[in-house]
Design a protein around this motif. Sequence first.
Motif, short mmCIF file in Angstrom:
data_model
loop_
_atom_site.label_atom_id
_atom_site.label_comp_id
_atom_site.label_asym_id
_atom_site.label_seq_id
_atom_site.Cartn_x
_atom_site.Cartn_y
_atom_site.Cartn_z
N ARG A 24 0.77 -1.13 -0.11
CA ARG A 24 -0.12 -0.05 -0.10
C ARG A 24 0.96 1.49 0.06
NH1 ARG A 24 -5.44 -0.79 0.15
NH2 ARG A 24 -6.14 -2.79 0.93
N THR A 25 2.05 1.23 0.08
CA THR A 25 2.85 2.37 0.23
C THR A 25 3.21 2.61 -1.38
OG1 THR A 25 3.94 1.87 2.45
CG2 THR A 25 5.14 3.50 1.18
N THR A 26 3.02 4.05 -1.74
CA THR A 26 3.29 4.08 -3.04
C THR A 26 4.65 4.72 -3.20
OG1 THR A 26 2.72 6.62 -2.76
CG2 THR A 26 0.67 4.88 -3.42
N PHE A 27 5.13 4.73 -4.53
CA PHE A 27 6.14 5.52 -4.75
C PHE A 27 6.27 7.13 -4.57
CE2 PHE A 27 6.54 1.65 -7.62
CZ PHE A 27 7.94 1.10 -7.12
N ASP A 28 5.02 7.50 -4.59
CA ASP A 28 5.06 8.91 -4.43
C ASP A 28 5.24 9.20 -2.97
OD1 ASP A 28 3.92 9.78 -6.80
OD2 ASP A 28 2.30 8.87 -6.63
N ALA A 29 4.74 8.21 -1.85
CA ALA A 29 5.20 8.38 -0.52
C ALA A 29 6.51 8.15 -0.44
CB ALA A 29 4.17 7.38 0.10
N ILE A 30 7.26 7.41 -0.99
CA ILE A 30 8.86 7.38 -0.75
C ILE A 30 9.38 8.84 -1.41
CG2 ILE A 30 10.94 6.16 -1.47
CD1 ILE A 30 9.35 3.54 -1.87
N LYS A 50 19.79 -9.08 -3.69
CA LYS A 50 20.30 -10.17 -4.39
C LYS A 50 19.17 -9.89 -5.75
CE LYS A 50 19.35 -13.41 -1.75
NZ LYS A 50 19.04 -14.86 -1.25
N LEU A 51 19.89 -10.52 -6.86
CA LEU A 51 19.21 -10.58 -8.30
C LEU A 51 17.87 -11.11 -8.12
CD1 LEU A 51 19.20 -9.63 -11.06
CD2 LEU A 51 20.47 -11.68 -11.35
N SER A 52 17.86 -12.39 -7.37
CA SER A 52 16.35 -13.18 -7.41
C SER A 52 15.45 -12.36 -6.82
CB SER A 52 16.81 -14.59 -6.82
OG SER A 52 17.36 -14.52 -5.52
N SER A 53 15.88 -11.70 -5.43
CA SER A 53 14.85 -10.91 -4.77
C SER A 53 14.55 -9.72 -5.65
CB SER A 53 15.68 -10.44 -3.34
OG SER A 53 16.01 -11.66 -2.67
N PHE A 54 15.51 -8.93 -6.17
CA PHE A 54 15.16 -7.87 -6.87
C PHE A 54 14.10 -8.28 -7.98
CE2 PHE A 54 15.74 -5.52 -10.96
CZ PHE A 54 15.33 -4.24 -10.53
N LYS A 55 14.21 -9.40 -8.76
CA LYS A 55 13.62 -9.92 -9.99
C LYS A 55 11.94 -10.06 -9.18
CE LYS A 55 16.67 -11.55 -13.28
NZ LYS A 55 17.14 -12.82 -13.94
N MET A 56 11.97 -10.74 -7.90
CA MET A 56 10.84 -11.05 -7.44
C MET A 56 9.91 -9.70 -7.02
SD MET A 56 10.10 -13.27 -4.03
CE MET A 56 11.52 -13.96 -3.90
N TRP A 57 10.64 -8.83 -6.38
CA TRP A 57 10.03 -7.57 -6.06
C TRP A 57 9.59 -6.86 -7.34
CZ3 TRP A 57 11.77 -2.54 -7.38
CH2 TRP A 57 11.00 -1.34 -6.88
N ARG A 58 10.33 -6.73 -8.49
CA ARG A 58 9.86 -6.13 -9.72
C ARG A 58 8.61 -6.80 -10.26
NH1 ARG A 58 9.63 -1.67 -11.50
NH2 ARG A 58 9.87 -2.11 -13.28
N ALA A 59 8.58 -7.99 -10.49
CA ALA A 59 7.40 -8.54 -10.82
C ALA A 59 6.13 -8.43 -9.92
CB ALA A 59 7.70 -10.27 -10.69
N ARG A 60 6.44 -8.15 -8.52
CA ARG A 60 5.38 -7.86 -7.56
C ARG A 60 4.61 -6.65 -7.64
NH1 ARG A 60 3.80 -10.01 -2.59
NH2 ARG A 60 3.15 -8.24 -1.04
N VAL A 61 5.56 -5.35 -8.08
CA VAL A 61 5.02 -4.15 -8.07
C VAL A 61 4.89 -3.56 -9.38
CG1 VAL A 61 6.28 -3.60 -6.02
CG2 VAL A 61 7.54 -2.97 -8.05
N GLY A 63 3.21 -2.43 -12.48
CA GLY A 63 1.87 -2.22 -12.69
C GLY A 63 0.63 -2.39 -11.45
N ARG A 64 1.19 -2.61 -10.66
CA ARG A 64 0.61 -2.59 -9.20
C ARG A 64 -0.01 -1.34 -8.92
NH1 ARG A 64 -0.04 -6.05 -4.40
NH2 ARG A 64 0.93 -7.64 -5.51
N SER A 65 -1.54 -1.22 -8.89
CA SER A 65 -2.25 -0.02 -8.75
C SER A 65 -1.93 0.47 -7.37
CB SER A 65 -3.65 -0.21 -8.93
OG SER A 65 -4.26 -1.04 -8.12
N THR A 66 -1.71 -0.23 -6.53
CA THR A 66 -1.48 0.41 -5.12
C THR A 66 -0.16 0.97 -4.86
OG1 THR A 66 -0.88 -1.81 -4.33
CG2 THR A 66 -2.89 -1.46 -3.97
N LYS A 67 0.72 0.73 -5.76
CA LYS A 67 2.11 1.33 -5.74
C LYS A 67 2.09 2.51 -6.52
CE LYS A 67 4.98 -0.20 -3.87
NZ LYS A 67 5.72 0.02 -2.58
N HIS A 68 1.03 2.93 -7.30
CA HIS A 68 1.14 4.08 -8.24
C HIS A 68 -0.12 4.71 -7.77
CE1 HIS A 68 3.62 1.32 -10.25
NE2 HIS A 68 4.37 2.20 -10.58
#
Length: 95
Positions: A24-30, A50-61, A63-68
């Motif tokens: 629920r924390t947007t990039f705008d909040a950061i 780590k690369l694997s964690s970064f890829k997992m995070w990117r896939a998660r966020v 286009g996610r409407s709650t992050k934007h």
Amino acid sequence: MMKKTVELTDRETDRIIEMAWEDRTTFDAIKFQFGLSEKEVINLMRREMKLSSFKMWRARVQGRSTKHEKLRSDDVTRFKCSRQKQITHNKISKR
């Protein structure tokens, strides 16, 4: 043209990573709290994880409407959970 760099403490870096993982924390909040754009947050996450964690995070966020903020529903007016401790400009209130 030289781009400004933001010096972050280890604590600030940890908090940004934590906020980036929160749904629920947007990039705008950061940006509001730390002055980092979405692109700068992505670069920080790439550098600090780590690369694997970064890829997992990117896939998660991605286009996610709650992050934007612009993609969020109009009835969402805050960028943190109502049960989260009060945080203002990266200063955690006394408990």
